[in-house]
Design an enzyme around this catalytic site. Structure first.
Site, PDB file in Angstrom:
ATOM      1  N   VAL A 174       0.833  -1.207   0.000  1.00 53.48           N
ATOM      2  CA  VAL A 174       0.000   0.000   0.000  1.00 53.48           C
ATOM      3  C   VAL A 174       0.864   1.251   0.000  1.00 53.48           C
ATOM      4  O   VAL A 174       0.624   2.195  -0.763  1.00 53.48           O
ATOM      5  CB  VAL A 174      -0.962  -0.004   1.209  1.00 53.48           C
ATOM      6  CG1 VAL A 174      -1.692   1.338   1.325  1.00 53.48           C
ATOM      7  CG2 VAL A 174      -1.966  -1.136   1.079  1.00 53.48           C
ATOM      8  N   ASP A 213      10.810   3.119   5.707  1.00 49.44           N
ATOM      9  CA  ASP A 213      10.644   1.742   6.159  1.00 49.44           C
ATOM     10  C   ASP A 213      11.784   1.409   7.112  1.00 49.44           C
ATOM     11  O   ASP A 213      12.916   1.877   6.927  1.00 49.44           O
ATOM     12  CB  ASP A 213      10.636   0.770   4.972  1.00 49.44           C
ATOM     13  CG  ASP A 213       9.950  -0.543   5.333  1.00 49.44           C
ATOM     14  OD1 ASP A 213       8.774  -0.714   4.961  1.00 49.44           O
ATOM     15  OD2 ASP A 213      10.584  -1.387   6.001  1.00 49.44           O
ATOM     16  N   GLU A 246      -7.558   2.570   1.868  1.00 45.98           N
ATOM     17  CA  GLU A 246      -7.223   2.278   0.472  1.00 45.98           C
ATOM     18  C   GLU A 246      -8.193   1.230  -0.080  1.00 45.98           C
ATOM     19  O   GLU A 246      -8.675   0.362   0.648  1.00 45.98           O
ATOM     20  CB  GLU A 246      -5.771   1.790   0.374  1.00 45.98           C
ATOM     21  CG  GLU A 246      -5.402   0.609   1.268  1.00 45.98           C
ATOM     22  CD  GLU A 246      -5.703  -0.748   0.652  1.00 45.98           C
ATOM     23  OE1 GLU A 246      -5.959  -0.798  -0.567  1.00 45.98           O
ATOM     24  OE2 GLU A 246      -5.686  -1.737   1.379  1.00 45.98           O
ATOM     25  N   GLU A 290      -4.880  -5.772  -5.952  1.00 51.87           N
ATOM     26  CA  GLU A 290      -3.571  -6.221  -6.408  1.00 51.87           C
ATOM     27  C   GLU A 290      -3.677  -6.631  -7.868  1.00 51.87           C
ATOM     28  O   GLU A 290      -4.610  -7.299  -8.284  1.00 51.87           O
ATOM     29  CB  GLU A 290      -3.081  -7.395  -5.552  1.00 51.87           C
ATOM     30  CG  GLU A 290      -2.777  -6.979  -4.121  1.00 51.87           C
ATOM     31  CD  GLU A 290      -2.054  -8.059  -3.342  1.00 51.87           C
ATOM     32  OE1 GLU A 290      -1.166  -8.718  -3.903  1.00 51.87           O
ATOM     33  OE2 GLU A 290      -2.390  -8.243  -2.161  1.00 51.87           O
ATOM     34  N   PHE A 300     -17.346  -9.921  -9.108  1.00 54.75           N
ATOM     35  CA  PHE A 300     -17.190 -10.816  -7.956  1.00 54.75           C
ATOM     36  C   PHE A 300     -18.240 -11.916  -7.941  1.00 54.75           C
ATOM     37  O   PHE A 300     -18.599 -12.428  -6.883  1.00 54.75           O
ATOM     38  CB  PHE A 300     -17.200 -10.023  -6.640  1.00 54.75           C
ATOM     39  CG  PHE A 300     -15.952  -9.203  -6.436  1.00 54.75           C
ATOM     40  CD1 PHE A 300     -14.900  -9.691  -5.686  1.00 54.75           C
ATOM     41  CD2 PHE A 300     -15.818  -7.961  -7.035  1.00 54.75           C
ATOM     42  CE1 PHE A 300     -13.735  -8.951  -5.526  1.00 54.75           C
ATOM     43  CE2 PHE A 300     -14.659  -7.207  -6.878  1.00 54.75           C
ATOM     44  CZ  PHE A 300     -13.612  -7.716  -6.121  1.00 54.75           C
ATOM     45  N   CYS A 304      -6.130  -9.097   1.980  1.00 52.43           N
ATOM     46  CA  CYS A 304      -7.211  -8.261   2.536  1.00 52.43           C
ATOM     47  C   CYS A 304      -8.410  -9.049   3.037  1.00 52.43           C
ATOM     48  O   CYS A 304      -8.732  -9.012   4.228  1.00 52.43           O
ATOM     49  CB  CYS A 304      -7.670  -7.242   1.498  1.00 52.43           C
ATOM     50  SG  CYS A 304      -6.425  -6.011   1.091  1.00 52.43           S
TER      51      CYS A 304
END
Length: 434
Positions: A11, A30, A151, A155, A252, A263
């Site tokens: 993300v 990071d 968000e 992907e 979907f 997720c």
């Protein structure tokens, strides 16, 4: 605007690169020095179509930088995004917010002047309140606002989703913070992307509700597929028949081996736990999570049945390991449960995936990895199509049949037409089709 992105994972990296492409100055932070060193060398730690070029372009134009120095990045930023991981906590399934709260402490110690702190990570309702409390406790004199900006990236299509979103959800009741968020996303106004402003808690819940609803659609059509097999109906026709109803929608509604990824599994579980804590249990989502978990293992049994009821001593070829195409993400991938079920039943497994084999090695054992689909199929007693990569959609069926030791194909994504597979002499099994 100057932006700090705390977390250079999926993300954070995608969001940071896209914000930089809008013209903002973005610094991704990071704690992993190896990751930052690799990014500074131009090496992208994840596979996402177009991301390497987008990062390289914005690094070259001095709008995107990478560092382990959080203090410097935050001190110069007008907006600081928290984009760290929130995995399921071991033992109870709640979202592990330790990384979020540590980021809040670190940000509080470093920020200078009015700062908008934005939770981009997927977090349960009330997390923003705790982030605000932590910052206030650490820096009582700080001038800041905490905003929720979940968000909604898929992907494999994350860059397009960020740049052409269905909506941008902003959770804040602070007018100054709302102005900063409007300015950050101003380049998207040309695309007429709706920016929805709501309370922070409402924004936090919106993210979980969206993922739970999509997971429910997937699980619903999978259960309809099982019924189709028993009554002799075709689940693809059912999906078209209901999907053309604009109250339902076609997306979907593709029957398959169940949902996976970074997720849906953890977010449905976190929502279930949150609802239980607030004594407002979500029974539908509880059932969705349970059914999906059972389904992935059941797909292994489906392969065993197609092989005559036993795979002991047999070799099974598996095409597709990642949870979906166009990613190298193996988190909760259905292939893991399918392969484990086959191995438990005594099968030897060969596998091929265009991008996921390196990641698969860390979660799967005793699997032989192939060079290409035909190398994978060579000498196998059955072939299973688990992930619908484009490269698997137009296989040379005559060559495939000649390569297999037995012409058994189990298509868990309904990529091929049953009549075509029968014409080529395959014993063909799909999902929800007779």
């Amino acid at each position: 605007m100057r932006v700090a992105m705390i977390g250079a994972g999926y993300v954070g990296l995608v969001s940071g690169a896209c914000f930089a492409d809008f013209g903002h100055e973005v610094c991704c932070v990071d704690k992993d020095p190896g990751k930052i060193e690799a990014l500074n060398r131009g090496e992208i730690p994840i596979f996402e179509p177009g991301l390497d070029d987008l990062v390289a372009k914005n690094v070259r134009e001095d709008r995107l930088t990478f560092t382990t120095d959080l203090s410097q990045a935050v001190r110069n930023a007008e907006a600081v995004f928290i984009a760290v991981g929130t995995p399921s906590r071991r033992g109870d399934g709640h979202a592990d917010l330790s990384y979020v709260y540590q980021a809040a402490r670190d940000i509080a110690a470093a920020m200078d002047g009015y700062t908008v702190v934005v939770t981009k990570s997927t977090v349960p309702v009330g997390t923003g309140d705790e982030v605000e409390r932590i910052i206030r406790e650490t820096r009582p004199d700080a001038d800041f606002a905490v905003v929720s900006n979940p968000e909604f990236l898929r992907e494999g299509a994350a860059i397009a989703d960020f740049k052409r979103p269905d909506r941008i959800v902003v959770g804040t009741e602070d007018e100054r913070a709302e102005g900063v968020m409007n300015e950050l996303y101003r380049p998207l106004y040309l695309n007429q992307s709706p920016l929805l402003t709501m309370s922070r808690r409402t924004a936090e819940l919106t993210k979980y509700a969206a993922n739970a609803f999509l997971a429910t659609k997937i699980t619903f059509i999978n259960e309809i597929a099982d019924l189709c097999e028993q009554v002799g109906a075709n689940v693809q026709d059912v999906a078209r028949g209901i999907g053309l109803d604009n109250r339902i929608g076609a997306k979907f509604l593709h029957a398959g081996p169940g949902y996976g990824g970074s997720c849906f599994p953890k977010d449905t579980l976190a929502l279930i736990k949150t609802a239980q804590d607030y004594e407002a249990p979500i029974r539908i989502v509880e059932t969705v999570a349970a059914v999906n978990s059972q389904r992935k293992r059941a797909m292994g049994r489906k392969v065993i049945a197609a092989c005559g009821g036993s795979v002991r001593g047999k070799t099974v070829a598996v095409l597709g390991l990642t949870f979906k195409p166009n990613t190298d993400d193996m988190r909760d991938a259905p292939s893991i449960d399918v392969i484990t079920a086959l191995q438990d039943a005594g099968a030897q497994v060969k596998a091929y995936d265009p991008e996921g084999m390196e990641a698969a090695r860390s979660v799967l054992t005793d699997v032989a990895y192939a060079r290409d689909p035909y190398d994978c199929a060579r000498g196998a007693d059955a072939l299973v199509l688990v992930t619908e990569w484009d490269t698997f959609r137009a296989l040379d069926l005559s060559r495939l049949k000649a390569t297999l030791a037995a012409p058994v194909v189990v298509d868990l994504r309904n990529v091929y037409r049953p009549e075509e597979m029968r014409r080529h002499g395959f014993t063909y099994v799909s999902v929800g089709r007779s």
